[in-house]
Design a protein around this motif. Structure first.
Motif, short mmCIF file in Angstrom:
data_model
loop_
_atom_site.label_atom_id
_atom_site.label_comp_id
_atom_site.label_asym_id
_atom_site.label_seq_id
_atom_site.Cartn_x
_atom_site.Cartn_y
_atom_site.Cartn_z
N LEU A 184 0.78 -1.15 0.07
CA LEU A 184 0.04 -0.06 0.07
C LEU A 184 0.84 1.26 -0.06
O LEU A 184 0.58 2.33 -0.59
CB LEU A 184 -0.81 0.03 1.18
CG LEU A 184 -2.24 -0.98 1.46
CD1 LEU A 184 -2.88 -0.85 2.47
CD2 LEU A 184 -2.84 -0.80 0.14
N VAL A 185 1.72 1.21 0.72
CA VAL A 185 2.74 2.63 1.08
C VAL A 185 4.02 2.12 1.48
O VAL A 185 4.27 1.11 2.37
CB VAL A 185 2.05 3.54 1.90
CG1 VAL A 185 1.84 2.59 3.32
CG2 VAL A 185 2.97 4.68 2.26
N ARG A 220 -7.15 -2.06 5.43
CA ARG A 220 -6.39 -3.24 5.62
C ARG A 220 -6.21 -3.67 6.95
O ARG A 220 -6.40 -4.95 7.30
CB ARG A 220 -5.36 -3.00 4.79
CG ARG A 220 -3.90 -3.93 5.00
CD ARG A 220 -4.28 -4.97 4.19
NE ARG A 220 -4.33 -4.76 2.71
CZ ARG A 220 -3.13 -4.61 2.00
NH1 ARG A 220 -1.95 -4.83 2.58
NH2 ARG A 220 -3.66 -4.38 0.65
N ALA A 221 -5.72 -2.86 7.83
CA ALA A 221 -5.40 -3.23 9.26
C ALA A 221 -6.68 -3.66 10.03
O ALA A 221 -6.69 -4.79 10.75
CB ALA A 221 -4.89 -1.96 10.10
N GLU A 222 -7.84 -3.19 10.05
CA GLU A 222 -9.29 -3.33 10.33
C GLU A 222 -9.40 -4.92 10.08
O GLU A 222 -10.02 -5.62 11.24
CB GLU A 222 -10.12 -2.40 10.22
CG GLU A 222 -11.47 -2.35 11.09
CD GLU A 222 -12.32 -3.33 10.62
OE1 GLU A 222 -13.29 -3.90 11.41
OE2 GLU A 222 -12.26 -3.91 9.34
N GLY A 223 -9.51 -5.29 8.65
CA GLY A 223 -9.70 -6.47 8.60
C GLY A 223 -8.72 -7.53 9.14
O GLY A 223 -9.19 -8.59 9.65
N LEU A 282 -4.53 7.34 1.73
CA LEU A 282 -3.66 6.50 2.28
C LEU A 282 -3.90 5.95 3.57
O LEU A 282 -4.03 4.97 4.04
CB LEU A 282 -1.88 6.98 2.23
CG LEU A 282 -1.51 6.95 1.04
CD1 LEU A 282 -0.04 7.67 1.17
CD2 LEU A 282 -1.14 5.39 0.58
N THR A 283 -4.36 7.00 4.45
CA THR A 283 -4.64 6.83 5.86
C THR A 283 -5.97 6.05 5.99
O THR A 283 -5.94 4.78 6.56
CB THR A 283 -5.03 8.03 6.65
OG1 THR A 283 -3.95 8.74 6.72
CG2 THR A 283 -5.61 7.88 8.00
N PRO A 295 -15.56 3.99 7.46
CA PRO A 295 -14.49 4.80 8.17
C PRO A 295 -14.43 6.28 7.81
O PRO A 295 -14.55 6.71 6.52
CB PRO A 295 -13.23 3.86 7.80
CG PRO A 295 -13.81 2.59 7.28
CD PRO A 295 -15.20 2.86 6.79
N ILE A 296 -13.90 7.14 8.71
CA ILE A 296 -13.86 8.47 8.35
C ILE A 296 -12.41 8.91 8.73
O ILE A 296 -11.63 8.23 9.63
CB ILE A 296 -14.92 9.24 9.13
CG1 ILE A 296 -14.68 9.21 10.51
CG2 ILE A 296 -16.32 9.08 8.90
CD1 ILE A 296 -15.63 10.04 11.53
#
Length: 390
Positions: free
Chosen positions: A73-74, A190-193, A183-184, A146-147
């Motif tokens: 991703l980054v 990704r991380a939440e999953g 990006l955030t 998500p916000i």
């Protein structure tokens, strides 16, 4: 007065992290720093005492794991986990060589759940950082989407303040601001999953970005740790009622509700009791074990000489395993009036080592723990060295 950990030029000493100057890479010319995570812990803009043992190493190694999960991703700022020659063993496991970047002037926050300062704002205006949200939400509710909620990057001792996306664009410019937002949110999704698959709810997280000379955006600092994120236990999550955390919220709650400290006063917080330090450390270890999939093992010095060192192996039931003994003790404590305490019953083994405690010795003890001291199907263990008082 700041006492640097290392005999290197100190660039910056923050609440929990120190940055040291390193020579530029002789082959690429990349400017480099050594980033060291200490065991200090902060809350409400105060550095608390004492620190949390192994915290810096836990966060450093957890960040490394997350950088690997996000690599497509980054890009990230880590150049090497091999420390330069001559760097003292005391920072082993808690230091990495990183790029020197021009840091973005804002904190980038993604929220997937309503809590914290967002919940406080929502109760007043039904918004978070100016973003309208549906009526009827309670503390801990999952948001429809998500916000992105940026914040100012305050000087040490000052408070970060939430700002709107439009206010952020006035600081960053529209092109960079849009890239930081996208990006955030991509990192959070990704991380939440990944976290949810491991029984952890990632309620929100703060990430920081830097820019290379060519304008490339790079993920920097720590990422997705208990210091920069809210981790909740998915098994017990009950919006509006119960939000069991694997982060330093436990410590914040003690400060505000039990310590007697007046947050609005002019006195610093009191020292942390041993039980709060131990419970906070255990939450960090639980988060590490659940996410990374293995118990955290402290990195020992390569040759630590002691006439008689004690190596401790702490064994605990894995977080997802039922603990009948701990449950019984928890129930007894509740009946005695000790509300809000949850006990998990473990075992402590002390291993006496004559002479040097080296990586090889600790590896042997880890193997012994794996084969005999812990039932690794249902238990996790931590190997650590205890200093003996003279």
């Amino acid at each position: 007065m700041v006492v640097p950990l290392l005999d290197l030029p100190l660039i910056h000493s923050g609440k929990v992290r120190e940055l040291y100057e390193l020579p530029a890479d002789p082959q690429t010319g990349t400017e480099r720093m050594l980033m060291v995570a200490t065991d200090a812990v902060s809350a409400y803009d105060f550095v608390l005492t004492p620190g949390i043992p192994d915290k810096g190493a836990i966060l450093t190694q957890m960040s490394q794991w997350w950088f690997e999960q996000l690599a497509d991703l980054v890009p990230n700022h880590v150049l090497s986990t091999t420390l330069p020659a001559g760097v003292t063993d005391r920072v082993a496991g808690r230091a990495v060589v990183v790029e020197k970047l021009r840091m973005a002037p804002v904190e980038c926050v993604a929220r997937g759940y309503l809590t914290g300062s967002g919940w406080a704002e929502y109760q007043q205006s039904r918004t978070v950082c100016g973003i309208p949200l549906p009526d009827g939400l309670v503390d801990g509710d999952r948001l429809p989407e998500p916000i992105f909620t940026p914040a100012t990057k305050a000087e040490q001792g000052e408070h970060d303040e939430n700002i709107t996306y439009e206010q952020m664009l006035q600081v960053t410019g529209p092109e960079l601001g849009e890239q930081l937002r996208d990006l955030t949110l991509a990192i959070y999704r990704r991380a939440e999953g990944i976290a949810r698959e491991r029984g952890i709810i990632l309620a929100d997280t703060k990430v920081e970005f830097g820019l290379r000379p060519d304008g490339t955006i790079v993920l920097a600092d720590e990422v997705l740790t208990p210091d920069s994120s809210r981790f909740w236990d998915a098994a017990t999550w009950q919006p509006g009622e119960r939000l069991d955390s694997f982060d330093k919220q436990f410590l914040r709650d003690w400060l505000v509700h039990e310590s007697g400290w007046d947050r609005a006063g002019d006195q610093p917080p009191p020292p942390l009791p041993d039980e709060v330090v131990t419970a906070t450390r255990r939450r960090y270890l639980d988060a590490y074990a659940r996410l990374v999939g293995q118990s955290f093992t402290p990195t020992a010095p390569t040759a630590r000489i002691s006439p008689m060192a004690t190596v401790v192996v702490d064994v605990m039931p894995k977080p997802e395993i039922l603990d009948p003994q701990g449950k019984a003790v928890t129930g007894a404590l509740t009946r005695l009036g000790f509300e809000g305490l949850t006990v998990r019953q473990g075992k402590r083994f002390e291993v006496q080592v004559e002479g040097e405690v080296t990586d090889e010795v600790l590896a042997r003890i880890g193997e012994a723990a794996e084969r005999l001291l812990a039932n690794t199907v249902i238990e996790q263990y931590v190997v650590r060295v205890e200093e003996q008082q003279q």
